[in-house]
Design a protein around this motif. Structure first.
Motif, mmCIF file in Angstrom:
data_model
loop_
_atom_site.group_PDB
_atom_site.id
_atom_site.type_symbol
_atom_site.label_atom_id
_atom_site.label_comp_id
_atom_site.label_asym_id
_atom_site.label_seq_id
_atom_site.Cartn_x
_atom_site.Cartn_y
_atom_site.Cartn_z
ATOM 1 N N ILE A 20 -0.735 -4.633 -1.090
ATOM 2 C CA ILE A 20 -1.038 -3.274 -1.543
ATOM 3 C C ILE A 20 -1.489 -3.333 -2.996
ATOM 4 O O ILE A 20 -1.000 -4.131 -3.775
ATOM 5 N N ASP A 21 -2.459 -2.483 -3.311
ATOM 6 C CA ASP A 21 -3.024 -2.480 -4.650
ATOM 7 C C ASP A 21 -2.455 -1.395 -5.549
ATOM 8 O O ASP A 21 -2.391 -1.568 -6.759
ATOM 9 N N GLU A 22 -2.067 -0.281 -4.958
ATOM 10 C CA GLU A 22 -1.485 0.804 -5.758
ATOM 11 C C GLU A 22 -0.679 1.731 -4.863
ATOM 12 O O GLU A 22 -0.892 1.796 -3.657
ATOM 13 N N THR A 24 0.039 5.697 -4.619
ATOM 14 C CA THR A 24 -0.534 6.947 -5.133
ATOM 15 C C THR A 24 0.465 8.103 -5.115
ATOM 16 O O THR A 24 0.279 9.082 -5.821
ATOM 17 N N LYS A 35 -2.543 2.272 -1.345
ATOM 18 C CA LYS A 35 -3.903 1.864 -1.010
ATOM 19 C C LYS A 35 -4.011 0.346 -1.030
ATOM 20 O O LYS A 35 -3.373 -0.331 -1.825
ATOM 21 N N LYS A 36 -4.858 -0.131 -0.140
ATOM 22 C CA LYS A 36 -5.268 -1.536 -0.095
ATOM 23 C C LYS A 36 -6.783 -1.535 -0.098
ATOM 24 O O LYS A 36 -7.411 -0.948 0.784
ATOM 25 N N PHE A 37 -7.371 -2.141 -1.122
ATOM 26 C CA PHE A 37 -8.818 -2.274 -1.204
ATOM 27 C C PHE A 37 -9.187 -3.582 -0.525
ATOM 28 O O PHE A 37 -8.892 -4.663 -1.048
ATOM 29 N N SER A 63 1.132 -4.512 5.401
ATOM 30 C CA SER A 63 0.769 -3.620 4.291
ATOM 31 C C SER A 63 1.555 -2.322 4.371
ATOM 32 O O SER A 63 2.061 -1.818 3.358
ATOM 33 N N THR A 102 -11.246 0.929 2.330
ATOM 34 C CA THR A 102 -10.039 1.235 1.581
ATOM 35 C C THR A 102 -9.031 1.780 2.578
ATOM 36 O O THR A 102 -9.279 2.789 3.232
ATOM 37 N N ARG A 104 -5.692 3.639 3.388
ATOM 38 C CA ARG A 104 -4.638 4.535 2.882
ATOM 39 C C ARG A 104 -3.436 4.302 3.779
ATOM 40 O O ARG A 104 -3.505 4.453 4.990
ATOM 41 N N GLU A 106 0.528 4.993 4.717
ATOM 42 C CA GLU A 106 1.586 5.997 4.597
ATOM 43 C C GLU A 106 2.800 5.529 5.388
ATOM 44 O O GLU A 106 2.674 5.137 6.548
#
Length: 141
Positions: A20-22, A24, A35-37, A63, A102, A104, A106
């Protein structure tokens, strides 16, 4: 919002397995959204599949679990611990995830009792649901 360095302070995952990158949005012990880019240089694309790169479904599930772990491991009683998979149920993959997408991610924690819990997880590309699953976990040192 949490960046990758802040995420590393919460969960124990590191490259190449921090997926995971961030983050939110989150509420401690309740839910997290991240988010995962998905980049073309991800190591798994070398073999999955040459000429038609597709993110492996198990890594999408991982993820989702990492996003849920952020919310869980921020709970005071679980800080500094590790959440391990106990089960994956009702996993459905609806669309391929490709380089440039990208994700998303949850995860809503629906049950947390002692060291065991359950989360409902969904992954989207844009507004399209690409994966969903019920994940269960155990927390340990």
């Amino acid at each position: 919002m949490l960046n990758q360095e802040q995420i590393k302070a919460i969960i124990p995952h590191r490259d190449p397995f921090l997926l995971i990158d961030e983050i939110t949005d989150y509420e401690v012990g309740k839910y997290a959204v991240g988010k995962k880019f998905v980049k073309m240089d991800e190591s798994y694309f070398k073999g999955h599949f040459p000429g038609k790169p597709v993110m492996p479904g198990v890594l999408i599930i991982e993820s989702l679990a990492q996003v849920g772990a952020v919310s869980l491991l921020l709970m005071p009683e679980f800080q500094g611990k590790i959440a391990f998979f106990a089960g994956i149920e009702k996993a459905k993959f609806r669309k391929s995830v490709l380089p440039g997408d990208t994700l998303r991610l949850e995860c809503t924690l629906t049950r947390v009792r002692r060291q065991f819990g359950v989360g409902e997880a969904k992954a989207y590309v844009g507004e399209e649901l690409v994966c969903e699953a019920t994940i269960s976990f155990m927390v340990s040192n």
